[in-house]
Motif scaffolding. Structure first.
Motif, PDB file in Angstrom:
ATOM      1  N   MET A  10       9.296   0.347  -0.104  1.00  0.00           N
ATOM      2  CA  MET A  10       9.763  -1.017  -0.349  1.00  0.00           C
ATOM      3  C   MET A  10       9.374  -1.467  -1.760  1.00  0.00           C
ATOM      4  O   MET A  10      10.181  -2.060  -2.473  1.00  0.00           O
ATOM      5  CB  MET A  10       9.181  -1.986   0.692  1.00  0.00           C
ATOM      6  CG  MET A  10       9.819  -1.892   2.053  1.00  0.00           C
ATOM      7  SD  MET A  10      11.529  -2.457   2.077  1.00  0.00           S
ATOM      8  CE  MET A  10      11.341  -4.178   1.652  1.00  0.00           C
ATOM      9  N   TYR A  11       8.151  -1.191  -2.137  1.00  0.00           N
ATOM     10  CA  TYR A  11       7.674  -1.556  -3.473  1.00  0.00           C
ATOM     11  C   TYR A  11       8.550  -0.909  -4.547  1.00  0.00           C
ATOM     12  O   TYR A  11       8.999  -1.577  -5.472  1.00  0.00           O
ATOM     13  CB  TYR A  11       6.210  -1.121  -3.620  1.00  0.00           C
ATOM     14  CG  TYR A  11       5.610  -1.423  -4.966  1.00  0.00           C
ATOM     15  CD1 TYR A  11       5.142  -2.701  -5.261  1.00  0.00           C
ATOM     16  CD2 TYR A  11       5.487  -0.439  -5.939  1.00  0.00           C
ATOM     17  CE1 TYR A  11       4.582  -2.989  -6.498  1.00  0.00           C
ATOM     18  CE2 TYR A  11       4.925  -0.712  -7.181  1.00  0.00           C
ATOM     19  CZ  TYR A  11       4.474  -1.991  -7.452  1.00  0.00           C
ATOM     20  OH  TYR A  11       3.925  -2.269  -8.677  1.00  0.00           O
ATOM     21  N   ALA A  32      11.560   0.228  -4.212  1.00  0.00           N
ATOM     22  CA  ALA A  32      12.925  -0.319  -4.136  1.00  0.00           C
ATOM     23  C   ALA A  32      13.012  -1.637  -4.901  1.00  0.00           C
ATOM     24  O   ALA A  32      13.994  -1.898  -5.598  1.00  0.00           O
ATOM     25  CB  ALA A  32      13.329  -0.519  -2.677  1.00  0.00           C
ATOM     26  N   LEU A  33      11.980  -2.444  -4.792  1.00  0.00           N
ATOM     27  CA  LEU A  33      11.964  -3.721  -5.508  1.00  0.00           C
ATOM     28  C   LEU A  33      11.760  -3.537  -7.009  1.00  0.00           C
ATOM     29  O   LEU A  33      12.235  -4.332  -7.805  1.00  0.00           O
ATOM     30  CB  LEU A  33      10.862  -4.628  -4.945  1.00  0.00           C
ATOM     31  CG  LEU A  33      11.115  -5.153  -3.533  1.00  0.00           C
ATOM     32  CD1 LEU A  33       9.840  -5.744  -2.954  1.00  0.00           C
ATOM     33  CD2 LEU A  33      12.244  -6.178  -3.533  1.00  0.00           C
ATOM     34  N   LYS A  34      11.057  -2.479  -7.392  1.00  0.00           N
ATOM     35  CA  LYS A  34      10.730  -2.237  -8.802  1.00  0.00           C
ATOM     36  C   LYS A  34      11.762  -1.370  -9.514  1.00  0.00           C
ATOM     37  O   LYS A  34      11.608  -1.103 -10.701  1.00  0.00           O
ATOM     38  CB  LYS A  34       9.367  -1.531  -8.914  1.00  0.00           C
ATOM     39  CG  LYS A  34       8.180  -2.300  -8.443  1.00  0.00           C
ATOM     40  CD  LYS A  34       7.670  -3.274  -9.450  1.00  0.00           C
ATOM     41  CE  LYS A  34       6.957  -2.571 -10.573  1.00  0.00           C
ATOM     42  NZ  LYS A  34       6.364  -3.488 -11.526  1.00  0.00           N
ATOM     43  N   GLN A  35      12.813  -0.954  -8.830  1.00  0.00           N
ATOM     44  CA  GLN A  35      13.707   0.057  -9.392  1.00  0.00           C
ATOM     45  C   GLN A  35      14.375  -0.340 -10.705  1.00  0.00           C
ATOM     46  O   GLN A  35      14.728   0.523 -11.498  1.00  0.00           O
ATOM     47  CB  GLN A  35      14.722   0.532  -8.373  1.00  0.00           C
ATOM     48  CG  GLN A  35      15.652  -0.500  -7.822  1.00  0.00           C
ATOM     49  CD  GLN A  35      16.496   0.046  -6.709  1.00  0.00           C
ATOM     50  OE1 GLN A  35      16.760   1.230  -6.629  1.00  0.00           O
ATOM     51  NE2 GLN A  35      16.924  -0.827  -5.816  1.00  0.00           N
ATOM     52  N   ARG A  42      -1.962  -3.969  -5.464  1.00  0.00           N
ATOM     53  CA  ARG A  42      -1.122  -4.930  -4.737  1.00  0.00           C
ATOM     54  C   ARG A  42      -1.307  -4.855  -3.218  1.00  0.00           C
ATOM     55  O   ARG A  42      -1.292  -5.867  -2.537  1.00  0.00           O
ATOM     56  CB  ARG A  42       0.358  -4.715  -5.047  1.00  0.00           C
ATOM     57  CG  ARG A  42       0.782  -4.798  -6.487  1.00  0.00           C
ATOM     58  CD  ARG A  42       0.752  -6.205  -7.037  1.00  0.00           C
ATOM     59  NE  ARG A  42       1.253  -6.364  -8.379  1.00  0.00           N
ATOM     60  CZ  ARG A  42       0.708  -5.903  -9.488  1.00  0.00           C
ATOM     61  NH1 ARG A  42      -0.330  -5.142  -9.443  1.00  0.00           N
ATOM     62  NH2 ARG A  42       1.207  -6.185 -10.665  1.00  0.00           N
ATOM     63  N   PHE A  43      -1.460  -3.640  -2.706  1.00  0.00           N
ATOM     64  CA  PHE A  43      -1.477  -3.462  -1.251  1.00  0.00           C
ATOM     65  C   PHE A  43      -2.852  -3.111  -0.688  1.00  0.00           C
ATOM     66  O   PHE A  43      -3.004  -2.979   0.523  1.00  0.00           O
ATOM     67  CB  PHE A  43      -0.462  -2.381  -0.845  1.00  0.00           C
ATOM     68  CG  PHE A  43       0.965  -2.799  -1.072  1.00  0.00           C
ATOM     69  CD1 PHE A  43       1.633  -3.576  -0.150  1.00  0.00           C
ATOM     70  CD2 PHE A  43       1.630  -2.435  -2.232  1.00  0.00           C
ATOM     71  CE1 PHE A  43       2.940  -3.972  -0.354  1.00  0.00           C
ATOM     72  CE2 PHE A  43       2.938  -2.823  -2.463  1.00  0.00           C
ATOM     73  CZ  PHE A  43       3.598  -3.598  -1.520  1.00  0.00           C
ATOM     74  N   LEU A  96      11.876   5.413  -7.015  1.00  0.00           N
ATOM     75  CA  LEU A  96      12.628   5.707  -5.806  1.00  0.00           C
ATOM     76  C   LEU A  96      13.848   6.545  -6.157  1.00  0.00           C
ATOM     77  O   LEU A  96      14.530   6.264  -7.147  1.00  0.00           O
ATOM     78  CB  LEU A  96      13.074   4.381  -5.170  1.00  0.00           C
ATOM     79  CG  LEU A  96      13.662   4.440  -3.774  1.00  0.00           C
ATOM     80  CD1 LEU A  96      12.556   4.727  -2.762  1.00  0.00           C
ATOM     81  CD2 LEU A  96      14.324   3.115  -3.429  1.00  0.00           C
ATOM     82  N   VAL A  97      14.124   7.564  -5.389  1.00  0.00           N
ATOM     83  CA  VAL A  97      15.379   8.290  -5.529  1.00  0.00           C
ATOM     84  C   VAL A  97      16.456   7.362  -4.944  1.00  0.00           C
ATOM     85  O   VAL A  97      16.314   6.891  -3.806  1.00  0.00           O
ATOM     86  CB  VAL A  97      15.323   9.639  -4.759  1.00  0.00           C
ATOM     87  CG1 VAL A  97      16.685  10.291  -4.703  1.00  0.00           C
ATOM     88  CG2 VAL A  97      14.289  10.559  -5.387  1.00  0.00           C
TER      89      VAL A  97
END
Length: 144
Positions: free
Chosen positions: A15-16, A18-21, A34-35, A67-68
């Protein structure tokens, strides 16, 4: 059903990323911070995600991970199955249970597991991202 920590952390990493892509490569220190995931545990999870082809990692001074893109289209059941044995909630064979084979508990729990997997199969990682641009911006700001 409760996911093990490795699965939980793997989903958070995905998720991280995906948001940073759109913001370039992420690094492990950002995710640890962060986590609050233990670094040594996170390193193993990132290595596994890379080996599975869900993310790409790059070594060196300007290294990191991303992320791929195809990972966004993978359903959550497939991702979870790579980290969990969701097919078998309990194993009656490893205990000396006097009622093994007579009770229905295992079959009911197995049915519940199938239902759990079926729900996850109905969603992709991409569908977990906010559709509303304002919410997306808030999530990206929360992890930046």
């Amino acid at each position: 059903m409760q996911l093990n920590k490795q699965t939980d952390y793997a989903l958070r990493v995905l998720m991280y990323l995906a948001l940073k892509q759109t913001q370039g490569l992420a690094n492990i220190d950002d995710i640890v911070e962060r986590f609050h995931i233990p670094r040594n545990h996170l390193t193993k999870i990132i290595a596994k995600l890379n080996k599975l082809g869900l993310i790409k990692t790059y070594r060196g001074t300007n290294g990191g991970m991303e992320l791929v893109p195809a990972t966004l289209q993978i359903n959550l059941a497939e991702i979870v199955a790579k980290f969990e044995n969701v097919a078998q909630v309990i194993n009656c064979g490893h205990l000396q249970c006097p009622i093994a084979g007579m009770c229905r508990l295992k079959s009911v729990l197995d049915q519940a597991s199938v239902g759990f997997s079926a729900v996850l199969a109905g969603y992709t990682l991409e569908q977990m991202l906010p559709r509303d641009s304002q919410q997306l911006a808030q999530m990206v700001a929360a992890i930046s």
